[in-house]
Design a protein around this motif. Structure first.
Motif, mmCIF file in Angstrom:
data_model
loop_
_atom_site.group_PDB
_atom_site.id
_atom_site.type_symbol
_atom_site.label_atom_id
_atom_site.label_comp_id
_atom_site.label_asym_id
_atom_site.label_seq_id
_atom_site.Cartn_x
_atom_site.Cartn_y
_atom_site.Cartn_z
ATOM 1 N N UNK A 104 -33.281 -1.014 41.032
ATOM 2 C CA UNK A 104 -32.921 -0.287 39.822
ATOM 3 C C UNK A 104 -31.527 -0.620 39.338
ATOM 4 N N UNK A 105 -30.608 -0.768 40.267
ATOM 5 C CA UNK A 105 -29.230 -1.078 39.900
ATOM 6 C C UNK A 105 -29.162 -2.351 39.059
ATOM 7 N N UNK A 106 -29.795 -3.405 39.553
ATOM 8 C CA UNK A 106 -29.751 -4.665 38.827
ATOM 9 C C UNK A 106 -30.470 -4.563 37.501
ATOM 10 N N UNK A 107 -31.656 -3.925 37.491
ATOM 11 C CA UNK A 107 -32.437 -3.860 36.263
ATOM 12 C C UNK A 107 -31.715 -3.060 35.199
ATOM 13 N N UNK A 141 -32.496 -3.313 25.381
ATOM 14 C CA UNK A 141 -32.283 -2.803 26.735
ATOM 15 C C UNK A 141 -33.568 -2.790 27.531
ATOM 16 N N UNK A 142 -34.645 -2.359 26.870
ATOM 17 C CA UNK A 142 -35.938 -2.317 27.552
ATOM 18 C C UNK A 142 -36.342 -3.721 27.986
ATOM 19 N N UNK A 151 -29.594 3.780 40.175
ATOM 20 C CA UNK A 151 -30.744 3.057 40.711
ATOM 21 C C UNK A 151 -31.201 3.628 42.033
ATOM 22 N N UNK A 152 -30.256 4.171 42.789
ATOM 23 C CA UNK A 152 -30.620 4.739 44.085
ATOM 24 C C UNK A 152 -30.981 6.208 43.970
ATOM 25 N N UNK A 153 -30.250 6.969 43.131
ATOM 26 C CA UNK A 153 -30.629 8.391 43.037
ATOM 27 C C UNK A 153 -32.016 8.536 42.438
ATOM 28 N N UNK A 154 -32.426 7.533 41.647
ATOM 29 C CA UNK A 154 -33.770 7.569 41.079
ATOM 30 C C UNK A 154 -34.832 7.670 42.169
ATOM 31 N N UNK A 155 -34.550 7.015 43.302
ATOM 32 C CA UNK A 155 -35.537 7.029 44.387
ATOM 33 C C UNK A 155 -35.732 8.448 44.908
ATOM 34 N N UNK A 162 -36.194 1.244 33.901
ATOM 35 C CA UNK A 162 -34.827 1.145 34.418
ATOM 36 C C UNK A 162 -33.887 0.647 33.322
ATOM 37 N N UNK A 163 -34.398 -0.280 32.504
ATOM 38 C CA UNK A 163 -33.584 -0.770 31.395
ATOM 39 C C UNK A 163 -33.180 0.358 30.464
ATOM 40 N N UNK A 164 -34.056 1.358 30.328
ATOM 41 C CA UNK A 164 -33.714 2.498 29.474
ATOM 42 C C UNK A 164 -32.520 3.288 30.025
#
Lengths: 433, 453
Positions: free
Chosen positions: B153-156, B187-188, B351-355, B323-325
């Motif tokens: 997620x971080x990279x995306x 972004x998307x 990206x990590x808290x999303x998990x 993730x791009x959003x």
């Protein structure tokens, strides 16, 4: 994590031969093309033109009087020769039939010549040059936590528990180490506390994975978050206001191995180092022998591949998993202790993703201790290189260069290594009955 | 603080019987990775366990707050001489921390007589914090349902942010709303491409998605901070020496949703639309069905004629797009602290808290929305707690992690509360059912007979 192998098996059994030769051809050609780019970028660039020479310093301490004088290499011819060698290796790999063992050697030569060509190009024309011993020393220092972390990952995954929590084990180990070392004044007490702290995180992983059956990849991410939160909170509320009594450690003393320390160039670098570096290498050998030569290792691998079968012959699956995960946590905790010993104090989120790199080293090294050692060494080397080349005037920023190991890993995972196979029961909780 | 009241015991019992509802579907011992993943996230779990998990996490947080206060801990030194001193001091610490947490997240009773903007201020902060978490949680869910773990997620989101930011500051010729729409789409696309790489490498080259995503995170991070923000195209000449991009034009910035004084932008609408879309995707679309089938058992899906590679790539494309959003709202939204420009730490760990959000919401779209609101509230409240009660915001990370752990291990929650139930009420003993070997996640068979009814 086994979906990769699960999806992979079906396709490889259908047509085992064709994709193999094709992927060999493709990766060989890719190597040759990258070699050609290196020839153009390193060998033919203006940086190495005009009869420039590249200096490679051989003295660990540059201020030392006398000693070894630096090697001076003519930049352009050497860079050209090395990149041509790389192209040759790529072509040989693509078209000549060879066994797997030979192929690894060809890859090794390819990789070494590309790296050397890069070094010749990077330091061309600099009056200081590159200091080889200090690159080696930095590589070793940077690789130690990665090796310890990947041993942790290895022990867990070989016994069937996915360990994404290496990062958290590092952090907790580092925190326990720094707080113990500062209050007792002994760095070794800190190192032991680091092991215990890492083992504590390991036991959390073991309990929640084996008893409460939480999905292990998620569990690892959450445990990382937990470790980040707890250490960050305690750092801010305890350490930040009272740095001297809670957060200052001395560095590990170096220990000179008599005899070996006087070897040409590498002696003073590799054999006059803190004890933990030797301990780390020793642990790699120990884990290797343990895994592949002892009863414990056979049981560990059995539990990681087929726990039900292991249970049938009387192996205590869960007990072995608990032990291995906690032992792994202790290793990673020692890595955390090394991190604080190296810097001298603890800062928030100081591990900075090293745990994930260690995890990558486990997979890159195909779940074997020596593979993990090599992969961790590679990551440590590129870090050292980025550190050493940042002072040289480069046409490319060193941060961008430091993406190279990650890109290389991507290529390796996608092409050279192909479908890696994790232990079959990796990440699956064992429920008796 | 944690003395159990009778209600809680009943609650624990209710929670137990709720999860122990018999579902007699005997299943063989073969346990596929995909099955496990799906069951972790989709198995029924009562809301009560979630509630108790939150209570437990707050209790642990309270203990940490007390432990970290040197003033209170000094009073513990003479606890037996004057216990009241310690207890009242501890109570003050805890109540001031948690009341400011509440004031920062929901509403402040002092603003009842104030303007609507003051009254709704905390809630709008919560919504703004929740917005990126909704996107992220949905993104993780889509990949997870296909049996893949997207740590990337971080990279995306970084790539999404780069695309959105570039369109935001350079394509200023586009008129008004169109500019914003194009920037959002950019972004998307950015996130989608970066996520698609992972799906492609996994499906076609057999690369391990965990290692690929980790590597791509580093590549994106170093690419952005180490090079891109120093190039003449991106670097803001007004901020010499700082790695920061040009600010996006005002036409590309996401407008306020509830008026200029409230801190919520229309990213929230996008997030809700995305949740609706993902819910539809899983329930009604053909691809969504295929994604679920592949996640359940890839071999069976292949036998049934589903193109597993295609499904894996598609689910990573969708995951990356979501993730791009986050990248879009982080750059063009009100959450951006730097006047809508790009900085190296644009990802803010989302990206990590999303998990964790995805886990808490059990990868169900509306569950993810609920979990995001909870975590958003904790973030918004934590910010006020840090300034008002001097409790550092890291405690929120601890509480969030604990909530997720407790929710994922309902057996632990039940054990904790049942333990006390025994001490108070021994009449029910003796016929206690053995602890379920398999609380709720790994198989669908739950054989626990309700021993407490």
């Amino acid at each position: 994590m086994s979906t990769a192998s699960a999806t992979g098996n079906a396709t490889t059994t259908v047509a085992a031969v064709v994709p193999d030769t094709r992927s060999k051809l493709i990766s060989g050609l890719a190597e040759a093309i990258i070699g050609a780019l290196a020839l153009w970028g390193f060998g033919l660039s203006s940086r190495v033109g005009d009869n420039t020479h590249t200096l490679f310093g051989l003295k660990f301490d540059p201020n030392q009087v006398g000693g070894l004088s630096p090697i001076s290499a003519p930049s352009q011819p050497v860079a050209l020769a090395l990149s041509s060698l790389a192209i040759l290796c790529g072509l040989v790999r693509a078209f000549a039939p060879m066994t797997r063992k030979v192929q690894i050697w060809v890859d090794g030569v390819y990789f070494a010549s590309i790296v050397l060509a890069f070094l010749v190009w990077v330091a061309a024309g600099s009056t200081v040059g590159l200091n080889i011993p200090s690159i080696i020393a930095l590589t070793a220092a940077g690789a130690v936590p990665l090796i310890l972390g990947s041993l942790s990952g290895l022990l867990c995954e070989r016994s069937g528990v996915v360990n994404i929590a290496i990062e958290g084990q590092f952090l907790f180990g580092a925190f326990s180490a720094v707080i113990t070392a500062s209050s007792t004044g002994s760095l070794w007490a800190g190192a032991i506390a680091g092991c215990l702290g890492g083992a504590l995180m390991g036991s959390l992983l073991a309990v929640f994975a084996n008893r409460y059956l939480i999905e292990q990849v998620v569990l690892g991410v959450v445990l990382n978050l937990l470790a980040l939160g707890i250490t960050g909170f305690l750092y801010k509320s305890l350490m930040q206001t009272n740095q001297s009594s809670y957060n200052s450690v001395s560095q590990f003393d170096s220990f000179r191995i008599p005899g070996l320390a006087s070897i040409w160039v590498i002696g003073p670098v590799l054999f006059d180092q803190p004890l933990i570096i030797y301990l780390t290498v020793f642990l790699v050998v120990l884990v290797h022998l343990g895994l592949f030569r002892t009863r414990w290792g056979l049981r560990t691998r059995a539990v990681g591949e087929h726990p039900a079968a292991a249970d049938t012959v009387g192996i205590k699956v869960l007990r072995l998993r608990y032990r291995n995960v906690m032992l792994g946590g202790a290793f990673a905790g020692l890595g955390g202790a090394w991190l604080v010993g190296n810097v001298g104090n603890f800062t928030e989120a100081m591990t900075n993703g090293k745990g994930f790199i260690a995890l990558a080293a486990v997979i890159f090294g195909r779940w074997s201790p020596f593979g993990a050692l090599a992969a961790a060494g590679l990551f440590g080397f590129t870090d050292a290189l980025a550190n050493q080349t940042s002072s040289l005037q480069l046409p490319v920023p060193s941060d961008l260069l430091s993406t190279l190991p990650y890109v290389a890993t991507l290529f390796a995972v996608a092409g050279l290594i192909g479908r890696v196979r994790a232990p079959a029961a990796d990440g699956k909780p064992y429920i008796k009955g | 603080v944690s003395t159990p009241e009778p209600e809680k015991n009943e609650a624990a019992a209710a929670a137990k019987s709720a999860t122990a509802a018999p579902q007699p579907q005997p299943e063989g011992p073969s346990r596929d990775w995909g099955v496990i993943i799906r069951n972790v996230f989709t198995a029924e779990n009562s809301a009560m366990v979630t509630f108790l998990a939150i209570v437990l996490a707050l209790v642990v947080g309270a203990i940490m707050i007390v432990l970290s206060s040197t003033d209170t801990m000094n009073k513990l030194g003479y606890f037996f001489a004057a216990p009241g001193d310690f207890l009242s001091s501890a109570w003050n610490e805890i109540s001031s921390a948690y009341s400011s947490l509440f004031k920062g997240a929901i509403f402040d009773p002092a603003t009842i007589s104030g303007t609507p903007d003051q009254f709704f201020g905390p809630i709008s902060n919560t919504l703004e914090y929740a917005t990126p978490l909704i996107f992220g949680g949905l993104a993780i869910s889509v990949a997870f349902r296909a049996g893949m773990f997207n740590i990337g997620g971080q990279g995306q989101l970084i790539v999404g942010a780069i695309f959105a930011s570039y369109v935001g500051f350079s394509w200023t010729a586009l008129p008004g709303a169109l500019h914003m729409i194009v920037a959002v789409l950019a972004g998307i696309v950015g996130g989608m491409l970066y996520g698609g790489i992972v799906g492609w490498l996994k499906a076609k080259r057999g690369a391990h998605e965990v290692i690929v995503t980790i590597m791509l995170n580093y590549v994106a991070l170093l690419f952005l901070g180490g090079w891109l923000l120093n190039t003449s195209v991106f670097h803001n000449p007004a901020a010499a020496g700082q790695a920061i991009s040009k600010p996006a034009a005002s036409s590309a910035v996401l407008p306020h949703l509830f008026g200029d004084q409230l801190f919520t932008d229309i990213g929230l609408l996008f997030a809700l639309a995305a949740a609706f879309g993902v819910a539809w995707f899983f329930k009604r679309s053909k691809l969504g069905f295929e994604v679920r089938a592949v996640g359940l058992r890839p071999s069976a899906a292949r036998t049934a004629g589903i193109n597993v590679s295609r499904v894996q790539i598609a689910s990573m494309l969708i995951s990356g797009a979501l993730m791009g959003l986050i990248g879009v709202t982080q750059t063009l939204g009100l959450a951006n602290p730097n006047n809508n420009s790009l900085s190296p730490n644009i990802d803010a760990g989302l990206g990590f808290s999303a998990i964790t959000v995805a886990l808490l919401g059990r990868t169900k779209p509306w569950g993810v929305v609920g979990a995001s609101l909870l975590f958003g509230a904790l973030q918004a409240g934590g910010a006020l707690m840090q300034t008002q009660a001097q409790v550092s915001i890291e405690i929120i990370t601890v509480i969030q992690a604990l909530i997720v752990i407790f929710v994922a291990a309902p057996q632990l929650v039940k054990e904790i509360f049942r333990l006390r139930a025994h001490r108070i009420d021994t009449g029910k003993g003796g016929e206690e059912a053995p602890p379920s070997v398999d609380p709720f996640h790994t198989t669908e068979t739950i054989t626990v007979a309700g021993g407490e009814e």
